[in-house]
Design an enzyme around this catalytic site. Structure first.
Site, PDB file in Angstrom:
ATOM      1  N   ASP A 436       0.860  -1.183   0.000  1.00 60.75           N
ATOM      2  CA  ASP A 436       0.000   0.000   0.000  1.00 60.75           C
ATOM      3  C   ASP A 436       0.896   1.232   0.000  1.00 60.75           C
ATOM      4  OD1 ASP A 436      -1.754   2.077   0.524  1.00 60.75           O
ATOM      5  OD2 ASP A 436      -2.929   0.959   2.000  1.00 60.75           O
ATOM      6  N   HIS A 437       0.829   2.006  -1.087  1.00 66.21           N
ATOM      7  CA  HIS A 437       1.737   3.145  -1.219  1.00 66.21           C
ATOM      8  C   HIS A 437       1.410   4.267  -0.226  1.00 66.21           C
ATOM      9  CE1 HIS A 437       5.124   4.663  -3.321  1.00 66.21           C
ATOM     10  NE2 HIS A 437       4.870   4.062  -4.469  1.00 66.21           N
ATOM     11  N   ARG A 438       0.283   4.167   0.465  1.00 65.85           N
ATOM     12  CA  ARG A 438      -0.030   5.186   1.465  1.00 65.85           C
ATOM     13  C   ARG A 438       0.787   5.010   2.737  1.00 65.85           C
ATOM     14  NH1 ARG A 438      -6.360   4.087   1.882  1.00 65.85           N
ATOM     15  NH2 ARG A 438      -5.458   1.991   2.028  1.00 65.85           N
TER      16      ARG A 438
END
Length: 466
Positions: A436-438
């Site tokens: 998850d790039h967040r």
């Protein structure tokens, strides 16, 4: 006179809203004891035997095998007591206190609270109760006319009245996001609130904008439709429910909510395979249970997550926060006859390879026999997916929502490899990490994957964390 009590499908926990009847364990006319299992149902999580909290004679069953029932629907009726009046009548009619009942709704899953109040059944209903009762027909509900320009608001306890929603999934989605369905105008037939209406309201609430009333889509009478439009699409139709339906919903949600990215690397697993052979070949005091490759990879994952805790986390959308989790509950993908399931090894960070391997073996056997409990299928914080067992080298796995990452492992096969400056045949595996790039940037994800690859190539690195 005996009392006829109605037993409804209880809340099975874990947010489940429906279950499919797999097998009836009793027939009409059978005598059942308190907490005796009466039906086997399949939820989106597991197969469960549902016990009846009453003791007496079964007078009716509701639903055939293969029928899907929502929580709260009648399962069966039980005549409690005898015609000789063994049970005292309760003149105040305070629920079923005079009837024999355990108060449990589901042994091992439900609560031990007293049974809820149930109304008495009319004598004419009792006389007809011996015959199986067909499922009640759905009631058509018309929503009240909404005020123009409704805005999503937290659900009020004082609010009352019917809501034009049929799907329990739509109701659950609204509850999860504190939406008042009475403030929405449905775009379906006769104002029916659809899932798209709720999702639109959720997006509008996240952006801080008002929700414009949905315009109902005009539906033409069937007679005026073209013949080809009303004809069903040819082909086999498979109901999307049970495990398959739960998997579809979770994967779709992951794609909608998580901005994922994938990185991968090839690694020389020759030393790891040699170390495993040495462990499993040891005799005497050093002998022990066989250690699988999956157990070694799981132990490598826990060591990597200790160095890169960003990937053992989840995103709280409502609070707009990243939640880093203190314990590693490691899920692993397992293919069964019922479909794909992800059992969870609890507190994997405190286990060694032997302990992890034993727990993986136990959970895998339970998955094959269909005896996994909902608790053993939920609560994971990171997933290990060994798709190499299917004979493939690589994949870009979908993150198991609401987790933040998943490590995929391909097959380990002999390949040409430059080893110590010379070309040699080595055991090579492809590793892929979807994250998850967040929760982190590519540098963190790349560092995690590189550490995993280094441990695969040089298992002695794990000695630092023992």
């Amino acid at each position: 006179m005996p009392k006829v009590l109605e037993f409804k499908l209880p809340d099975l926990g874990e947010g489940l809203t429906e279950a499919e009847i797999v097998r009836w364990l009793v027939e009409v006319g059978d005598v059942v004891a308190i907490d005796q299992p009466v039906v086997e149902v399949e939820t989106a999580k597991a197969m469960v035997e549902v016990p009846c909290p009453y003791g007496g004679v079964v007078t009716a069953r509701f639903g055939e095998e293969g029928t899907e029932l929502p929580v709260g629907s009648p399962l069966l009726t039980v005549a409690v007591g005898s015609a000789e009046g063994d049970l005292p009548e309760d003149p105040s009619d305070k629920g079923t206190d005079g009837a024999e009942s355990s108060g449990n709704v589901l042994v091992g899953y439900g609560t031990g609270a007293p049974a809820a109040r149930r109304r008495r059944v009319r004598p004419e209903a009792l006389s007809a109760a011996a015959a199986p009762v067909a499922e009640p027909a759905p009631v058509s509900v018309t929503a009240p006319a909404p005020a123009p320009g409704p805005v999503p608001a937290p659900v009020s306890d004082e609010a009352s009245g019917p809501v034009a929603v049929v799907s329990p999934l739509v109701r659950r989605l609204a509850r999860q996001h504190d939406l008042d369905l009475r403030q929405l105008t449905g775009s379906g037939f006769d104002g029916l609130i659809l899932r798209a209406d709720v999702e639109s309201a959720i997006r509008a609430a996240a952006n801080g904008t008002a929700v414009a009333p949905s315009v109902p889509v005009p539906v033409s009478p069937p007679a005026s439709r073209p013949a080809q439009a009303s004809a069903p699409v040819a082909g086999e139709r498979i109901p999307l429910r049970g495990v398959r339906g739960a998997v579809a919903e979770k994967l779709a949600r992951s794609r909608r909510e998580i901005p994922d990215a994938t990185c991968w690397v090839d690694a020389d697993a020759t030393e790891l395979m040699a170390a495993r052979a040495a462990m499993n070949g040891a005799g005497g005091p050093s002998a022990g249970p066989k250690v699988s490759v999956l157990a070694l990879l799981a132990r490598i994952c826990t060591a990597a997550l200790a160095r890169f805790p960003e990937l053992n986390s989840m995103v709280d959308l409502e609070a707009r926060e990243i939640v880093r989790l203190p314990a590693v509950h490691l899920g692993f993908a397992a293919q069964t006859e019922r479909g794909l399931v992800v059992p969870v090894v609890r507190d994997a960070q405190s286990r060694n390879a032997e302990s992890i391997g034993a727990e993986i073996g136990r959970l895998t056997e339970a998955a094959r026999t269909g005896t996994l409990t909902p608790a053993e299928l939920t609560g994971g914080t990171f997933t290990l997916n060994n798709y190499g067992v299917f004979g493939v080298d690589g994949s870009t796995p979908i993150i198991n929502h609401p987790e933040a990452a998943m490590l995929g492992v391909g097959r380990i096969v002999p390949k040409p490899w430059v080893h110590r400056g010379e070309l040699a045949v080595r055991q090579v595996v492809q590793l892929s990490l979807t994250f998850d790039h967040r929760v982190c940037d590519g540098g963190t994800a790349g560092g995690f994957l590189r550490y995993v690859a280094d441990c695969v190539e040089q298992p002695a690195l794990l000695l630092r964390t023992l």
